[in-house]
Design an enzyme around this catalytic site. Structure first.
Site, short mmCIF file in Angstrom:
data_model
loop_
_atom_site.label_atom_id
_atom_site.label_comp_id
_atom_site.label_asym_id
_atom_site.label_seq_id
_atom_site.Cartn_x
_atom_site.Cartn_y
_atom_site.Cartn_z
N SER A 144 30.84 39.96 31.85
CA SER A 144 31.90 39.11 32.39
C SER A 144 32.90 39.98 33.13
CB SER A 144 32.61 38.37 31.26
OG SER A 144 33.79 37.73 31.72
N TYR A 157 38.09 38.44 23.40
CA TYR A 157 36.97 38.26 24.33
C TYR A 157 36.82 39.44 25.27
CZ TYR A 157 33.85 36.01 27.71
OH TYR A 157 32.80 35.72 28.54
#
Length: 272
Positions: A144, A157
């Site tokens: 990501s 995250y």
């Protein structure tokens, strides 16, 4: 762990984790179109069964954070491929919550690390011998843009996706003399059917706010298309990393939004 087990054929084979929805499901469909036999791997048996039937693949129910289920996955894949696996797409992952570090939920952080890092490691470790045996294997990890920066509320995250990035880099160094490519794709804002909803524990209003005013966020098919391109390069070509964002997203925190009035950027608007 349960499977649907048609006789495997001579096509190239690929394992796609997190294949029950979103990027994983789109990738399974795209790779089947490219001629791969796809092992659709996820926890939700009914969903992957439908996808596997649609594309002529094999559904394998597996929680990648369970060492026992991953071992069973590896045995099944080994038996069905004759011990020669062409590619692995480590797509299983997820974000849970958006609290600042001072208010962080320990179990949410632990769950993000378990699926984004430990699960990736376990599946890779278990399938690596068959990837090497193929003579031209590929490991493609779905990271990501959160693995390349930080934002308020994203500590758990971003830490986990930085982990995905560093594991990919480490694998590339460790496998330098083996016939296995190691690639990472790092998507930015991708509107899928579940990612933001899961992050906000089913709060659809908060999930929708992530994409408010963004005319054209990326969608799962955009990422699947890029993954397909990476996997189908000649065997001597390694795409170390591919960062992919919608045109509207210049950075995690800088997204062009149309007709959203005076709404200021918030942590909830900086997916992914």
């Amino acid at each position: 762990m349960s499977t649907s087990s048609p006789t495997h054929d001579s096509r190239r084979s690929v394992v796609v984790t997190g294949a029950s929805s979103g990027i994983g499901a789109a990738t399974a469909r795209r790779l089947a179109h490219e001629g791969f036999h796809v092992f659709c791997v996820a926890r939700r048996s009914e969903r992957i069964a439908v996808i596997a039937e649609e594309i002529g693949g094999t559904a394998i129910t597996c929680d990648v954070t369970s060492s026992e289920e991953v071992a069973a996955l590896a045995r099944t894949v080994h038996e069905m491929t004759g011990g020669r696996l062409d590619a692995l797409v480590n797509n299983a992952g997820g974000a849970f919550g958006l609290a600042p570090v001072a208010e962080a939920d320990t179990e949410q952080w632990r769950a993000m690390y378990e699926v984004n890092v430990i699960g990736l490691m376990q599946v890779t470790r278990a399938l690596l011998p068959d990837l090497i045996a193929s003579g031209a294997g590929t490991i493609l990890n779905v990271g990501s843009t959160a693995g390349r920066g930080a934002y308020e509320g994203g500590g758990g995250y971003t830490a986990a996706k930085h982990g995905t990035k560093v594991v990919s880099e480490t694998l590339r160094l460790e496998l330098w003399d083996q016939p296995v490519r190691v690639c990472e794709i790092a998507p930015g804002m991708v509107r899928t059917d579940e990612f933001a909803t899961v992050r906000f524990d089913g709060d659809t209003e908060r999930a929708e706010a992530v994409y408010a005013g963004v005319a054209e966020p990326l969608v799962a098919d955009d990422i699947a298309d890029a993954i397909s391109w990476m996997l189908t390069r000649p065997a001597h070509v390694n795409i170390d990393e591919l960062v992919i964002r919608p045109r509207a997203q210049a950075a995690q925190h800088k997204v062009h939004r149309i007709d959203v009035g005076a709404i200021a950027p918030t942590p909830e608007s900086v997916e992914e």
